[in-house]
Write a protein that holds these residues in place. Structure first.
Motif, PDB file in Angstrom:
ATOM      1  N   TYR B  30       0.796  -1.061  -0.236  1.00  0.00           N
ATOM      2  CA  TYR B  30       0.092  -0.001  -0.168  1.00  0.00           C
ATOM      3  C   TYR B  30       0.824   1.263  -0.105  1.00  0.00           C
ATOM      4  O   TYR B  30       0.472   2.225  -0.730  1.00  0.00           O
ATOM      5  CB  TYR B  30      -0.916   0.221   1.333  1.00  0.00           C
ATOM      6  N   GLU B  34      -0.431   2.382  -3.270  1.00  0.00           N
ATOM      7  CA  GLU B  34      -1.695   2.861  -2.901  1.00  0.00           C
ATOM      8  C   GLU B  34      -2.791   1.917  -3.485  1.00  0.00           C
ATOM      9  O   GLU B  34      -3.750   2.389  -3.874  1.00  0.00           O
ATOM     10  CB  GLU B  34      -1.822   4.276  -3.327  1.00  0.00           C
ATOM     11  N   ARG B 104      -9.236   3.119  -9.904  1.00  0.00           N
ATOM     12  CA  ARG B 104      -8.483   2.301  -8.719  1.00  0.00           C
ATOM     13  C   ARG B 104      -9.168   1.017  -8.490  1.00  0.00           C
ATOM     14  O   ARG B 104      -8.550   0.154  -7.826  1.00  0.00           O
ATOM     15  CB  ARG B 104      -8.458   3.297  -7.448  1.00  0.00           C
ATOM     16  N   GLY B 251       0.824   1.923   5.528  1.00  0.00           N
ATOM     17  CA  GLY B 251       1.795   2.502   4.680  1.00  0.00           C
ATOM     18  C   GLY B 251       2.964   2.702   5.799  1.00  0.00           C
ATOM     19  O   GLY B 251       4.291   3.218   5.471  1.00  0.00           O
TER      20      GLY B 251
END
Lengths: 423, 315
Positions: B30, B34, B104, B251
């Motif tokens: 991630y 992302e 996405r 993250g």
């Protein structure tokens, strides 16, 4: 290249479609239990969609196939009607999810929870289950109550949608997918364990016998009747879908899907718009849940797993999210694949096994290959057809027609004052 | 009731460190792309199956007899890590890389597809090979270490120690090495990083390699610790590890560790005490509800997690 080839054919000639329908209908009539003929009839709906004739003709043809030919030719065969009503149930659910995923772009992995809400609403109150927590021996209800419960299921599921949506819709994108997935699991676990401290859902044992619908004293117990009930619900949902698509709300959904920030800047209330999508999609699932419960006469939490949610998502994405004919095609294809083609294939393998030609362990039964097939389909669609088999069409404004219209002649406002100086 | 508390905490820590290592895989991917690698839980599951198969096969060959259990464990771990690492790279190459510029939701759908595909492929393979897809892992360690107030099984201790070792190694790798710096650069800005002669494709490949091999290693730890595995263990565990990553701040490596341990402890405590506290009305069967509720609450009220930084929306 293939695309150009496709474009040059302006639809299928009407005569071909007619021959197809008559051919397969008579095949189904004369060759009893011919699966291929039955699939051919179902497939004729797609042919009609692509037929090269006016909308009116296609509508009449489609209605004739669905309302006359299928019931007349296959109506006395329980199995075909069962498959057809199953296809219908999934088509209706997929159309509901299409509003959430296709129009509003909210990836909902817990959609089956709303389906469960509708199914349990009818199941609990139409059996003696409700006596467990409501004093007085008021239940079970008779099958006449099925009809008002279609509305109750709709309302219950819509309330569920709003309750879940209010907190959940603050997150977006892949987070929303994960959160709805978690919510779906939570609902399933709760339904699975709500037999104590108060017995509401009867836990893993499930609820039975759920009464089948009755109308004017006729007990609608065979799949034949459910075929018609589902068909009318689908027609209602399709009309609702079309009306929504071109409404103010529908355009707001698309705007939110395309760019949340821009939509917000144009004065669209994000929360209200998304909640409306959630609640609308959920309410359709609730109606279908009531029908499902009445059709099965038994429900338990295993019918509402994540697999079901993913299955419906596959239907929407495979067919083309946002595209109504696409979603119908996707749902029909996936359902037929699951309930008929794979079953036939495993029966075939079983017969081979019985005659000793091959030896397969039980775990390799093709009817258990759902996950593999869903997985491959999702990957392939994502890689090669991210817009689905029948992509959604954008409504285009014909600029030349607007320029040529009689209203566009004179200039308006400040421009009309400039007219003299210009020429 | 309180007498079992130390044991509950020890069990929770073992579980928590397991979540933490899987969460590292989510967080790494991630942080750089992302993108939630939905299939990570399944890579963990494949790792568990590879580890079990290595032990079962070497047992049937007679190689496990007389072998030092630590050597056998190390061998299993290395093989499983290598294979799952390769699997991760392969998945990235086939199912994610072609979709890098897509909206996405598209790679997410592809990832869900991969995870379902892997579940059935493992089931299929095991059904052919062993006629059964619920496997029992041969136990390598049977003893336990007494801490005075609680006893911790050796296998649990190995989980905790290995998890800490892996985390430290990963932190050093990302903080100190050239590749680690490249990873951080790609996470910041892919196109600028590529202008600085960083090969973005290679860096992403390396991320998947490391993340997946960590997932595979946890699979081996899991199968040793719980004894029985099936093709569906990855999904719920993956979801919880993702919850851990979100809890800690996705993250963020340190956040993943803390989140994992915290979630494991909470789950273990709720599993042990929820029943008695509510008079038996809500028992241990609600512990998954508990975990998912944490996920939802964190996303609602502190979406950046415990250690993450709040992200401003780019316009």
């Amino acid at each position: 290249m293939a695309n150009i080839g496709w474009k040059s054919i302006k639809g299928i000639p009407l005569i071909f479609t007619l021959i197809w329908i008559v051919g397969f209908a008579s095949a189904l009539h004369f060759l009893d239990k011919s699966v291929i003929a039955f699939l051919g009839i179902l497939f004729s709906i797609i042919l009609i969609y692509y037929t090269n004739s006016s909308k009116m003709v296609r509508m009449i043809l489609g209605a004739a196939v669905l309302l006359l030919i299928i019931p007349l030719v296959a109506g006395d065969n329980r199995y075909y009607m069962e498959v057809a009503s199953q296809v219908g149930i999934y088509v209706a659910m997929a159309l509901g999810l299409n509003i959430v995923v296709g129009f509003a772009g909210l990836l909902d992995l817990g959609y089956v929870a709303f389906f469960a809400a509708g199914a349990y609403a009818y199941a609990i109150f139409s059996t003696s289950q409700a006596n467990q927590f409501i004093p007085g021996e008021l239940f079970p209800l008779t099958g006449d109550w099925f009809w008002p419960f279609l509305i109750v299921g709709l309302i219950v599921a819509a309330i569920f949608g709003i309750l879940l949506g209010l907190p959940v819709l603050r997150v977006k994108g892949d987070y929303l997918a994960i959160v709805t997935l978690g919510f779906g699991e939570i609902i399933r676990i709760i339904f699975n364990n709500l037999d104590k401290p108060i017995n509401i859902t009867n836990g893993p044992q499930g609820i039975t016998p759920i009464p089948q619908p009755e109308l004017f004293g006729i007990k609608m117990s065979t799949p034949f009747y459910f075929y018609f009930i589902v068909l009318f619900v689908i027609i209602f949902i399709v009309i609702a879908n079309i009306r929504f698509e071109h409404s103010r709300l529908g355009r707001a959904w698309v705007a939110v899907r395309e760019d949340e920030l821009a939509a917000q800047s144009m004065g669209i209330s994000l929360l209200n718009t998304k909640l409306a999508a959630f609640a609308t999609g959920a309410s359709f699932a609730g109606v279908v849940g009531v029908i499902f419960a009445a059709k099965q006469t038994f429900i338990d939490p295993t019918s509402f797993t994540l697999m079901e949610s993913i299955g419906i998502l596959v239907m929407v994405i495979l067919g083309g999210s946002g595209s109504i004919p696409g979603v119908i095609l996707g749902a029909a294809f996936v359902t037929v694949l699951q309930v008929q083609l794979l079953k036939e294939f495993s029966n075939f393998l079983h017969s081979l096994q019985q005659s000793g030609i091959i030896n397969l362990p039980n775990q390799l039964d093709p009817s258990k290959f759902q996950r593999l097939i869903f997985g491959v389909m999702l990957i392939l669609v994502a890689l090669y057809r991210p817009n689905g088999l029948i992509p959604a069409k954008r409504k285009k404004n014909d600029l030349d027609a607007i320029r040529g219209s009689k209203y566009s002649g004179g200039k308006l406002g400040i421009l009309s004052k400039l007219q003299g100086k210009e020429s | 009731m309180l007498s079992i508390l130390p044991q509950v905490i020890v069990d929770g820590l073992t579980l928590g460190f397991m979540y933490a290592v899987v969460a590292l895989g989510y967080t790494m991917v991630y942080g750089i792309l992302e993108f939630i690698n939905f299939a990570h839980g399944e890579i963990f599951m494949v790792g568990a199956f590879i580890g079990t198969e290595v032990l079962l096969i070497s047992d049937s060959l007679g190689a496990l007899q007389g072998m030092n259990p630590y050597v056998a464990f190390f061998m299993t771990l290395v093989i499983s890590m290598a294979l799952t690492g390769g699997l991760g790279v392969l998945i990235e190459r086939i199912a994610y890389r072609p979709l890098r510029g897509a909206p996405r939701l598209v790679p997410l759908i592809s990832a869900i597809g991969v995870s379902f595909l892997l579940q059935d492929l493992v089931r299929f393979t095991e059904a052919i090979a062993r006629n059964e897809f619920y496997l029992n892992t041969p136990a390598l360690f049977s003893g336990s270490v007494s801490l005075g107030f609680a006893s911790i099984p050796t296998k649990g201790l190995i989980v905790i120690i290995l998890a800490i070792v892996m985390m430290i190694a990963l932190t050093l790798f990302i903080g100190k090495t050239k590749w680690g710096i490249a990873m951080r650069a790609v996470a910041q800005d892919q196109s600028t990083a590529s202008l600085m002669t960083i090969n973005v494709d290679k860096v992403i490949m390396l991320t998947f390699l490391i993340g997946s091999s960590l997932g595979g290693a946890t699979g081996v730890l899991f199968s040793q610790n719980y004894g029985t595995i099936d093709p569906y263990i990855g999904f719920i565990l993956g979801l919880k590890a993702f919850t851990a990553a979100v809890l800690g701040g996705i993250g963020n490596l340190r956040g993943a560790m803390v989140g994992g341990v915290l979630l494991g402890l909470l789950e273990s405590l709720s599993g042990a005490y929820m029943g008695p506290l509510t008079g038996g009305a809500f028992g241990a069967e609600y512990k998954d509800v508990f975990a998912f509720s944490i996920l939802i609450l964190v996303l609602l009220f502190k979406p950046e997690g415990l250690f993450g930084e709040a992200v401003k929306e780019k316009v």
